[in-house]
Design an enzyme around this catalytic site. Structure first.
Site, mmCIF file in Angstrom:
data_model
loop_
_atom_site.group_PDB
_atom_site.id
_atom_site.type_symbol
_atom_site.label_atom_id
_atom_site.label_comp_id
_atom_site.label_asym_id
_atom_site.label_seq_id
_atom_site.Cartn_x
_atom_site.Cartn_y
_atom_site.Cartn_z
ATOM 1 N N ASP A 92 1.194 33.720 16.589
ATOM 2 C CA ASP A 92 -0.210 32.849 17.194
ATOM 3 C C ASP A 92 -1.450 33.747 16.795
ATOM 4 O O ASP A 92 -1.441 35.032 16.770
ATOM 5 C CB ASP A 92 0.110 32.699 18.655
ATOM 6 C CG ASP A 92 1.120 31.924 19.151
ATOM 7 O OD1 ASP A 92 1.763 31.177 18.222
ATOM 8 O OD2 ASP A 92 1.609 32.277 20.057
HETATM 9 N N1 URA Z 1 6.005 33.881 20.335
HETATM 10 C C1 URA Z 1 5.098 33.565 20.999
HETATM 11 O O1 URA Z 1 4.918 32.982 21.989
HETATM 12 N N2 URA Z 1 3.961 33.762 19.975
HETATM 13 C C2 URA Z 1 4.006 34.378 19.055
HETATM 14 O O2 URA Z 1 2.945 34.803 18.117
HETATM 15 C C3 URA Z 1 5.150 35.154 18.592
HETATM 16 C C4 URA Z 1 6.150 34.809 19.492
#
Ligand code: URA
Length: 231
Positions: free
Chosen positions: A101
């Site tokens: 993310d």
């Molecule tokens: N899980 C999440 O919630 N976000 C990420 O970026 C990676 C794994």
């Protein structure tokens, strides 16, 4: 091979674009500016563009320490993409093997080898990822048991695969998961009534984020790191 074909292959551009570089005297072969695209180049020729020696590219593999605020896609209307951090020929040919993310930091693997990245991202292959997590609320001991058994995420049919939780402090933990559902870690903690406030990926398979890499820095993977996903 003709020089213009060599340029289009190594730079990932069209022959016409290669012709323009030649016309603009931007290409040197063995220290001499060359404008003729039909010149034959061989393995022992030193072809330079912008002071950089070009060579036939095999597949490429990198690890990046992703800073906060950068997205893992090629195009985004609002945020910078991780690809702007790469000083590489044809970065648009690379892709991320397992996105993070925008607000997640840490280890990102980049490659132009689709079969290799499939080994990391495909649900058919078990590839563990380790994340350091900071939480809004204290993390209860029984969460480790719940994660080991699998939790029900909103909107999913099946439980998550068993995950390992190492509680490091009142509001911090390491979590190891072996799948990559959308926002998986955040949704797993939401499922047990907590909230992730910071998330950092430390490891994918046996490849650990290099401590020498500052946020935004990257390096090529070693042969051993590349091969570790093919075992
Ligand atoms: N899980 C999440 O919630 N976000 C990420 O970026 C990676 C794994």
């Amino acid at each position: 091979m003709r020089l213009d074909k060599f340029l289009s292959t190594t730079l990932g551009i069209t022959r016409k674009e290669a012709g323009k570089l030649l016309k603009n005297k931007e290409i040197e072969v063995n220290g001499e500016i060359v404008k003729n695209g039909s010149l034959k180049v061989t393995d022992d020729c030193d072809v330079e563009f912008n002071g950089r020696t070009l060579s036939f590219m095999g597949p490429r593999y990198f690890m990046l320490n992703k800073p906060q605020g950068f997205v893992c896609s090629h195009v985004d209307d609002y945020n910078p993409t991780v690809f702007v951090l790469l000083d590489e020929v044809s970065p648009e040919k690379l892709h991320v093997a397992g996105r993070l993310d925008g607000d997640t930091t840490g280890l990102v693997l980049l490659t132009d080898d689709g079969q290799w990245s499939h080994r990391i991202t495909s649900p058919r292959h078990v590839c563990e990822k380790v994340y350091y997590v900071e939480l809004a609320d204290p993390v209860a001991e029984d969460v480790a048991t719940a994660f080991a058994e699998g939790v029900q995420l909103r909107g999913e049919k099946d439980l998550t695969r068993p995950a390992k939780l190492d509680i490091l402090g009142e509001r911090e933990a390491l979590i190891t998961i072996s799948e990559g559902k959308y926002h998986q870690v955040k949704r797993m903690f939401a499922a047990v009534g907590n909230k992730v406030v910071a998330l950092h990926r430390e490891q994918i398979g046996s490849v650990e984020l290099d401590e020498d890499l500052e946020p935004g820095e990257y390096r090529p993977l070693s042969e051993e790191e590349i091969a570790s996903f093919l075992k």
